[in-house]
Design a protein around this motif. Structure first.
Motif, mmCIF file in Angstrom:
data_model
loop_
_atom_site.group_PDB
_atom_site.id
_atom_site.type_symbol
_atom_site.label_atom_id
_atom_site.label_comp_id
_atom_site.label_asym_id
_atom_site.label_seq_id
_atom_site.Cartn_x
_atom_site.Cartn_y
_atom_site.Cartn_z
ATOM 1 N N LEU A 208 -20.503 -14.795 7.021
ATOM 2 C CA LEU A 208 -21.148 -15.506 7.257
ATOM 3 C C LEU A 208 -20.114 -16.568 8.458
ATOM 4 N N GLU A 209 -18.764 -15.610 9.031
ATOM 5 C CA GLU A 209 -18.008 -16.779 10.177
ATOM 6 C C GLU A 209 -19.031 -16.235 11.330
ATOM 7 N N GLY A 210 -19.992 -15.181 10.976
ATOM 8 C CA GLY A 210 -21.098 -14.681 12.360
ATOM 9 C C GLY A 210 -22.033 -16.545 12.672
ATOM 10 N N VAL A 211 -22.380 -16.983 11.019
ATOM 11 C CA VAL A 211 -23.421 -17.561 11.893
ATOM 12 C C VAL A 211 -23.314 -18.868 11.852
ATOM 13 N N TYR A 212 -21.625 -19.071 11.063
ATOM 14 C CA TYR A 212 -21.263 -20.148 11.227
ATOM 15 C C TYR A 212 -20.250 -20.752 12.418
ATOM 16 N N SER A 213 -19.739 -19.323 13.135
ATOM 17 C CA SER A 213 -19.151 -19.733 14.555
ATOM 18 C C SER A 213 -20.500 -19.878 15.481
ATOM 19 N N GLN A 214 -21.756 -19.467 15.609
ATOM 20 C CA GLN A 214 -22.351 -20.100 15.965
ATOM 21 C C GLN A 214 -23.138 -21.192 15.861
ATOM 22 N N ILE A 215 -22.714 -21.715 14.925
ATOM 23 C CA ILE A 215 -23.466 -23.628 14.385
ATOM 24 C C ILE A 215 -22.017 -24.440 15.524
ATOM 25 N N TYR A 216 -20.997 -23.798 15.093
ATOM 26 C CA TYR A 216 -19.494 -24.370 15.756
ATOM 27 C C TYR A 216 -20.225 -24.282 16.909
ATOM 28 N N LYS A 217 -20.418 -23.173 18.183
ATOM 29 C CA LYS A 217 -20.861 -23.395 19.209
ATOM 30 C C LYS A 217 -21.856 -24.547 19.965
ATOM 31 N N VAL A 218 -22.956 -24.146 19.052
ATOM 32 C CA VAL A 218 -23.831 -25.765 19.835
ATOM 33 C C VAL A 218 -23.747 -27.230 18.852
ATOM 34 N N LEU A 219 -23.020 -27.238 18.260
ATOM 35 C CA LEU A 219 -22.626 -28.651 17.799
ATOM 36 C C LEU A 219 -21.278 -29.019 19.542
ATOM 37 N N GLY A 222 -16.547 -33.551 17.278
ATOM 38 C CA GLY A 222 -16.565 -34.118 16.743
ATOM 39 C C GLY A 222 -17.818 -33.855 15.756
ATOM 40 N N GLY A 223 -18.557 -32.914 16.536
ATOM 41 C CA GLY A 223 -20.516 -33.061 15.812
ATOM 42 C C GLY A 223 -20.391 -32.840 13.935
ATOM 43 N N VAL A 224 -21.374 -32.915 13.086
ATOM 44 C CA VAL A 224 -21.086 -32.517 11.726
ATOM 45 C C VAL A 224 -22.199 -31.236 11.275
ATOM 46 N N PHE A 225 -21.732 -30.695 10.640
ATOM 47 C CA PHE A 225 -22.363 -29.526 9.864
ATOM 48 C C PHE A 225 -21.821 -29.199 8.586
ATOM 49 N N GLY A 226 -24.090 -29.388 7.964
ATOM 50 C CA GLY A 226 -24.172 -29.985 6.464
ATOM 51 C C GLY A 226 -24.552 -28.445 5.977
ATOM 52 N N ALA A 265 -16.995 -18.209 2.022
ATOM 53 C CA ALA A 265 -17.653 -19.185 2.929
ATOM 54 C C ALA A 265 -17.257 -19.858 3.186
ATOM 55 N N ARG A 266 -15.643 -20.970 1.963
ATOM 56 C CA ARG A 266 -14.569 -21.509 2.245
ATOM 57 C C ARG A 266 -13.695 -21.557 3.741
ATOM 58 N N GLN A 267 -13.598 -19.843 3.341
ATOM 59 C CA GLN A 267 -12.517 -19.940 4.670
ATOM 60 C C GLN A 267 -12.996 -19.241 5.564
ATOM 61 N N ALA A 268 -14.531 -18.789 5.691
ATOM 62 C CA ALA A 268 -15.239 -18.350 6.742
ATOM 63 C C ALA A 268 -15.421 -19.732 7.806
ATOM 64 N N LEU A 269 -15.873 -20.989 6.928
ATOM 65 C CA LEU A 269 -15.707 -22.267 7.487
ATOM 66 C C LEU A 269 -14.705 -22.634 9.081
ATOM 67 N N LYS A 270 -13.727 -22.343 7.666
ATOM 68 C CA LYS A 270 -12.450 -22.409 8.324
ATOM 69 C C LYS A 270 -11.560 -21.747 9.242
ATOM 70 N N ASN A 271 -12.186 -20.310 9.266
ATOM 71 C CA ASN A 271 -11.227 -19.496 9.982
ATOM 72 C C ASN A 271 -12.417 -19.682 11.464
ATOM 73 N N VAL A 272 -14.220 -19.991 11.492
ATOM 74 C CA VAL A 272 -14.043 -20.056 13.060
ATOM 75 C C VAL A 272 -13.403 -21.870 13.950
ATOM 76 N N LEU A 367 -22.089 -27.512 -1.446
ATOM 77 C CA LEU A 367 -22.264 -28.585 -0.418
ATOM 78 C C LEU A 367 -21.058 -28.246 0.072
ATOM 79 N N PHE A 368 -21.139 -27.571 1.938
ATOM 80 C CA PHE A 368 -19.573 -28.654 2.857
ATOM 81 C C PHE A 368 -20.368 -28.871 4.051
ATOM 82 N N ILE A 369 -19.224 -30.311 3.960
ATOM 83 C CA ILE A 369 -19.740 -30.787 5.034
ATOM 84 C C ILE A 369 -18.362 -30.895 5.663
ATOM 85 N N VAL A 370 -18.431 -30.484 7.043
ATOM 86 C CA VAL A 370 -17.491 -29.700 8.008
ATOM 87 C C VAL A 370 -17.402 -30.273 9.469
#
Ligand code: SAM
Length: 377
Positions: A208-219, A222-226, A265-272, A367-370
């Motif tokens: 999960l860190e793999g996909v979440y970090s890619q999402i983080y990169k393109v945001l 201040g942008g939001v991922f849900g 999943a929660r930890q992966a979101l925080k890790n990235v 549902l996670f809103i980060v």
């Protein structure tokens, strides 16, 4: 070009060519049964074997590792094989929803999408990325609901073709675009989207860190991922054989390399680097109609006469009819060899999903809103 990017572009063009030979001419315009009969049987057999080779009943670490390593090709093959079944059963949004009393299936599907857009706060004119967009059902609905411009990312060529077809059919070309790509390696500019969402798709990631970090990169900062994430709940115990069997049924029938639990999943979101703003398991509710109702075969849940045909196709009896029909077609050589095994895997998934839902071991709507911090580098 580096060797990694050249090998990923080789894989992309190989997958595109294969898709064209498998699905045939005008495949984006054909749906369900007519799409099923439009296939090249030899190529279909290859796709089926490519997908099923990893799901051989083995749940040991080595088998799991092979599935994780082959996630891209294996998911690509899975969706090559099942997209027609999904569209036939569910329509063009490939996800579960909460179902309220008196509410029709299509209405519930749209509301579930609106809810995510609302929780993210998507605004008119925003640039939004839909990760793992299927054939674009949610992207069309969220584009209409919010007025945003949405780019759908998908590693399956057949689905992308269909997504473009529907965007044109519903005159949404100006608001929608679709691109081929692996969400573990998103080839889009950094800091370029106001918001990103994913509906029941990132579960296909090996890590999960793999996909979440890619999402983080393109945001943008201040942008939001849900995300509506598929996870095993706190009640799930990996060492409990009955629990593992349910998780395995979900993995095999849904082309998932590995089901993770909600804490991972929660930890992966925080890790990235994301800041967690909101989380809710929408399945953990007192809803009279459970999210898995379309798979149960229990008529008491149907809320509208319009849903009879959907329910019939997705319910136990409907699925038995489909399986037997596919078996007969395979026997006479009309359907590709192995097609019956695919319907059997889908059946296992349905059993695992319902059982996982009934025992509160699994949710398809965590549902996670980060948020990406404003001062992110
Ligand atoms: C269950 S479908 C959900 C589709 C869509 N979000 C919807 O709700 O209709 C999962 C989607 O994820 C996509 N997907 C799976 N693995 C992917 C990957 N590695 N890169 C990009 N997309 C992927 C699949 O092709 C499929 O479209």
């Amino acid at each position: 070009m580096t060797s990694t990017s050249s090998s990923s572009s080789d894989l992309k063009s190989k997958q595109r060519e294969f898709s064209q030979s498998l699905h045939g001419k005008d495949s984006d315009k054909k749906v369900g049964v007519s799409a099923f009969f439009n296939k090249d049987n030899k190529a279909q057999e290859v796709a089926i074997n490519d997908y099923l080779k990893h799901w051989d009943g083995k749940t040991d670490k080595e088998a799991e590792q092979r599935r994780l390593e082959d996630y891209n090709q294996s998911t690509h093959s899975y969706y090559n094989v099942v997209t027609d079944f999904y569209e036939y059963g569910w329509g063009t949004s490939f996800h579960f929803s909460r179902y309220y009393k008196g509410e029709a299936f299509a209405q519930a599907t749209a509301r579930h999408e609106h809810y995510l857009a609302h929780k993210i706060g998507i605004k008119e004119g925003w640039k939004v990325l839909d990760v793992g967009c299927g054939v674009g059902g949610p992207a069309r609905e969220i584009a209409r609901f919010t007025g945003a411009h949405i780019t759908g990312l998908n590693n399956n060529d057949y689905q992308i073709g269909k997504a473009f077809h529907y965007a044109k059919k519903f005159h949404l070309e100006d608001q929608l675009n679709f691109i081929k790509g692996d969400f573990m390696n998103i080839d889009l500019p950094e800091n370029s989207f106001d918001a990103v969402y994913a509906i029941e798709a990132t579960v296909h990631a090996p890590v999960l860190e793999g996909v979440y970090s890619q999402i983080y990169k393109v945001l943008k900062p201040g942008g939001v991922f849900g995300v509506y994430e598929w996870v095993m709940t706190d009640k799930y115990d990996e060492t409990n054989e009955a629990h593992r069997k349910i998780a395995y049924e979900i993995e095999i029938g849904d082309g998932i390399p590995k089901m993770y639990d909600v804490n991972v999943a929660r930890q992966a979101l925080k890790n990235v680097g994301f800041e967690l703003e909101f989380e809710q398991d929408l399945a953990d509710s007192d809803d009279e109609i459970p999210w898995y109702y379309p798979l149960t075969g229990e008529w008491k849940y149907i809320q509208s006469i319009y849903d009879l045909s959907t329910f019939f196709r997705t319910s136990y009896i409907g699925r038995q009819i489909t399986t037997n029909l596919v078996r007969a077609l395979e026997f006479v050589g009309i359907a590709a060899k192995g097609s019956t095994k695919v319907t059997a895997a889908l059946e296992d998934a349905a059993v695992g999903l319902v059982e996982g839902g009934r025992q509160n071991l699994f949710t398809p709507m965590q549902l996670f809103i980060v948020r990406k911090p404003l001062d992110a580098k």
